[in-house]
Design a protein around this motif. Structure first.
Motif, mmCIF file in Angstrom:
data_model
loop_
_atom_site.group_PDB
_atom_site.id
_atom_site.type_symbol
_atom_site.label_atom_id
_atom_site.label_comp_id
_atom_site.label_asym_id
_atom_site.label_seq_id
_atom_site.Cartn_x
_atom_site.Cartn_y
_atom_site.Cartn_z
ATOM 1 N N ALA A 1 2.792 5.660 6.745
ATOM 2 C CA ALA A 1 2.947 4.231 6.476
ATOM 3 C C ALA A 1 2.083 3.398 7.413
ATOM 4 N N PHE A 2 2.057 3.778 8.699
ATOM 5 C CA PHE A 2 1.208 3.064 9.653
ATOM 6 C C PHE A 2 -0.258 3.119 9.231
ATOM 7 N N LEU A 3 -0.723 4.299 8.832
ATOM 8 C CA LEU A 3 -2.118 4.440 8.409
ATOM 9 C C LEU A 3 -2.411 3.575 7.187
ATOM 10 N N ALA A 4 -1.519 3.641 6.180
ATOM 11 C CA ALA A 4 -1.744 2.871 4.961
ATOM 12 C C ALA A 4 -1.676 1.375 5.232
ATOM 13 N N GLY A 5 -0.720 0.970 6.064
ATOM 14 C CA GLY A 5 -0.612 -0.443 6.382
ATOM 15 C C GLY A 5 -1.795 -0.956 7.175
ATOM 16 N N LEU A 6 -2.319 -0.105 8.060
ATOM 17 C CA LEU A 6 -3.526 -0.464 8.802
ATOM 18 C C LEU A 6 -4.702 -0.593 7.841
ATOM 19 N N GLY A 7 -4.766 0.315 6.874
ATOM 20 C CA GLY A 7 -5.853 0.289 5.905
ATOM 21 C C GLY A 7 -5.793 -0.877 4.953
ATOM 22 N N ALA A 8 -4.582 -1.385 4.696
ATOM 23 C CA ALA A 8 -4.411 -2.472 3.732
ATOM 24 C C ALA A 8 -4.225 -3.833 4.394
ATOM 25 N N ALA B 1 2.444 12.445 12.308
ATOM 26 C CA ALA B 1 3.503 12.259 13.300
ATOM 27 C C ALA B 1 2.940 11.725 14.619
ATOM 28 N N LEU B 2 1.772 12.219 15.015
ATOM 29 C CA LEU B 2 1.123 11.717 16.234
ATOM 30 C C LEU B 2 0.805 10.228 16.085
ATOM 31 N N PHE B 3 0.314 9.848 14.912
ATOM 32 C CA PHE B 3 -0.007 8.448 14.652
ATOM 33 C C PHE B 3 1.266 7.614 14.577
ATOM 34 N N GLY B 4 2.302 8.179 13.970
ATOM 35 C CA GLY B 4 3.573 7.476 13.874
ATOM 36 C C GLY B 4 4.245 7.281 15.214
ATOM 37 N N GLN B 5 3.866 8.072 16.215
ATOM 38 C CA GLN B 5 4.367 7.899 17.573
ATOM 39 C C GLN B 5 3.487 6.942 18.391
ATOM 40 N N ALA B 6 2.528 6.311 17.718
ATOM 41 C CA ALA B 6 1.615 5.360 18.374
ATOM 42 C C ALA B 6 0.862 6.002 19.532
ATOM 43 N N CYS B 7 0.523 7.276 19.376
ATOM 44 C CA CYS B 7 -0.244 8.009 20.404
ATOM 45 C C CYS B 7 -1.728 7.870 20.111
ATOM 46 N N ALA C 1 0.854 -1.191 0.000
ATOM 47 C CA ALA C 1 0.000 0.000 0.000
ATOM 48 C C ALA C 1 0.886 1.236 0.000
ATOM 49 N N VAL C 2 0.247 2.386 -0.204
ATOM 50 C CA VAL C 2 0.952 3.665 -0.139
ATOM 51 C C VAL C 2 0.147 4.636 0.723
ATOM 52 N N GLY C 3 0.855 5.410 1.546
ATOM 53 C CA GLY C 3 0.245 6.457 2.353
ATOM 54 C C GLY C 3 0.836 7.803 1.984
ATOM 55 N N VAL C 4 0.069 8.866 2.197
ATOM 56 C CA VAL C 4 0.488 10.211 1.799
ATOM 57 C C VAL C 4 0.264 11.176 2.953
ATOM 58 N N THR C 5 1.279 11.985 3.236
ATOM 59 C CA THR C 5 1.152 13.066 4.197
ATOM 60 C C THR C 5 1.835 14.303 3.634
ATOM 61 N N ALA D 1 -4.043 3.903 0.832
ATOM 62 C CA ALA D 1 -4.795 3.437 1.993
ATOM 63 C C ALA D 1 -4.548 4.254 3.251
ATOM 64 N N GLY D 2 -3.816 5.371 3.142
ATOM 65 C CA GLY D 2 -3.581 6.208 4.312
ATOM 66 C C GLY D 2 -3.359 7.652 3.920
ATOM 67 N N LEU D 3 -4.094 8.572 4.568
ATOM 68 C CA LEU D 3 -3.947 10.009 4.323
ATOM 69 C C LEU D 3 -3.955 10.728 5.669
ATOM 70 N N ALA D 4 -3.065 11.718 5.820
ATOM 71 C CA ALA D 4 -3.064 12.528 7.046
ATOM 72 C C ALA D 4 -2.222 13.769 6.838
ATOM 73 N N GLY D 5 -2.576 14.844 7.547
ATOM 74 C CA GLY D 5 -1.707 16.002 7.620
ATOM 75 C C GLY D 5 -0.438 15.647 8.380
#
Length: 400
Positions: free
Chosen positions: A367-374, A244-250, A71-75, A235-239
């Motif tokens: 990447a976390f968002l896209a991987g979660l989505g896929a 960064a908040l998601f990438g820190q597993a917060c 998958a691919v994610g974009v920020t 499969a992942g989009l975020a500002g």
């Protein structure tokens, strides 16, 4: 199994490939020029942004087996705004960057007319030139011929992620997520949808804006002819700050991170109830799940220009004083590589500071968002295990 992520920043585009265990196994970067045709103006050429994206992705593809990509994610920067022709995908004017200050007078006029309180009520934000709704009002006022084609439906309007998705899909999809949309001054933060009232105030046709989609989950698939012979789920989009908040597993209420490069951006997750502003922290959208649940955050920023590390640490402490203290504060960004800064922050804030192995957490979060989505990761619990600690700094010098 691995995930490709694209981070379109102010001075360049970075692409990373993240393995299922959370390791970044390849990184590519392409510079992006900034133009300043007048004092306070910051612009980018949209085609250069697209070519920089292709260049960064091409660089990582040379270092990994593309068959492993799932998958691919974009920020990207949330306040940058672009226009493009829906048929040709060409842009009639440069992108206006988030740092651009040309709309200060637009903000002053709206403030003088008494709109700021209502804007804060609906969006959580004050009037500021960094917000892209003011940029669109400026274009409508100063470039009426261009704006006429926005109103007629020929030109689309979008954030950086929506532009890149459009290019990656050969113009088929025009989408964004709430974490990007919430910085436009056009999103009703409570409902998580575009506001007709705000669109009317700024003179922006709602039909010109992207469709709002969940922050993770398969949106569409990249077009091979347009995107380096890759057919991958987007499969992942975020500002960038929310990524960064998601990438820190917060993920849980009370989790907090501080971007440190060299100023500070503080975000803390607050759950599914829209919060009120607290001290210097303003409410914002964190992300929206595929089932429609919207997670909110509180956000505050310090410019850092002319501030000492001690002053920045003290200001971060003051921002966090408005909320229950987190069990730990996760840091990222270039300046977080400095042990002394991290220790100083722990001492001033009074909670442990945790530094991850990956300091550039915005592309990791995409990447976390896209991987979660896929389906690369099945849950946020798995993502917690993929997050990797480099060092924990205890307050008062008691570092592990």
């Amino acid at each position: 199994m691995s995930v490709l992520a694209i981070d379109a920043g102010t001075t360049g585009v970075t692409a990373v490939v993240v393995e299922r265990d959370g390791r970044v196994v390849a990184t590519g970067h392409q510079e992006l020029a900034r133009h300043s045709p007048a004092s306070g103006w910051v612009e980018h050429a949209p085609e250069q942004l697209w070519q920089a994206t292709l260049g960064a992705v091409r660089a990582v593809l040379g270092r990994v087996d593309r068959a492993t990509l799932e998958a691919v994610g974009v920020t990207g920067r949330r306040g940058t705004i672009l226009l493009w022709d829906r048929e040709t995908l060409g842009s009639p004017r440069p992108a206006i960057g988030w740092q651009d200050r040309r709309t200060a007078q637009v903000c002053d006029r709206l403030r003088a007319a008494g709109h700021e309180d209502r804007l804060a009520e609906l969006t959580g934000l004050g009037l500021d030139p960094s917000c892209s709704g003011t940029k669109l009002a400026w274009i409508a006022e100063h470039e009426p011929h261009t704006w006429a084609l926005v109103e007629s439906g020929r030109y689309a309007v979008g954030t950086v992620d929506s532009y890149l998705v459009t290019r990656m899909t050969r113009g088929t999809y025009h989408v964004t997520d709430v974490s990007n949309a919430c910085r436009t001054l056009l999103l009703d933060l409570g409902s998580g949808d575009w506001s007709d009232e705000l669109c009317s105030l700024f003179g922006v046709p709602r039909d010109a804006l992207p469709d709002l989609v969940p922050s993770w989950g398969e949106v569409t698939t990249t077009d091979r002819r347009s995107f380096l012979d890759l057919s991958l789920p987007i499969a992942g989009l975020a500002g960038d700050q929310q990524a960064a908040l998601f990438g820190q597993a917060c993920f849980d209420e009370g989790d907090a991170r501080c971007g440190y490069a060299p100023g500070a951006a503080v975000l803390t997750t607050v759950g599914t109830t829209l919060p009120r502003a607290r001290g210097g922290l303003l409410p914002t959208a964190g992300w929206r799940s595929p089932d429609g649940e919207l997670t909110y955050a509180l956000e505050g920023a310090l410019p850092g220009c002319g501030m000492t590390p001690e002053a920045i640490a003290s200001e971060v402490r003051d921002l966090l004083a408005a909320i229950p203290p987190p069990t730990a504060l996760r840091v990222d960004g270039a300046a977080a590589a400095d042990d002394l800064r991290c220790q100083l922050l722990a001492d001033r804030v009074g909670v442990p500071v945790e530094r991850p192995t990956v300091l550039e957490t915005a592309p990791l979060g995409a990447a976390f968002l896209a991987g979660l989505g896929a389906g690369v990761w099945s849950s946020t619990d798995q993502l917690r295990h993929a997050w990797r600690l480099d060092r924990r700094f205890e307050p008062a010098g008691r570092a592990d």
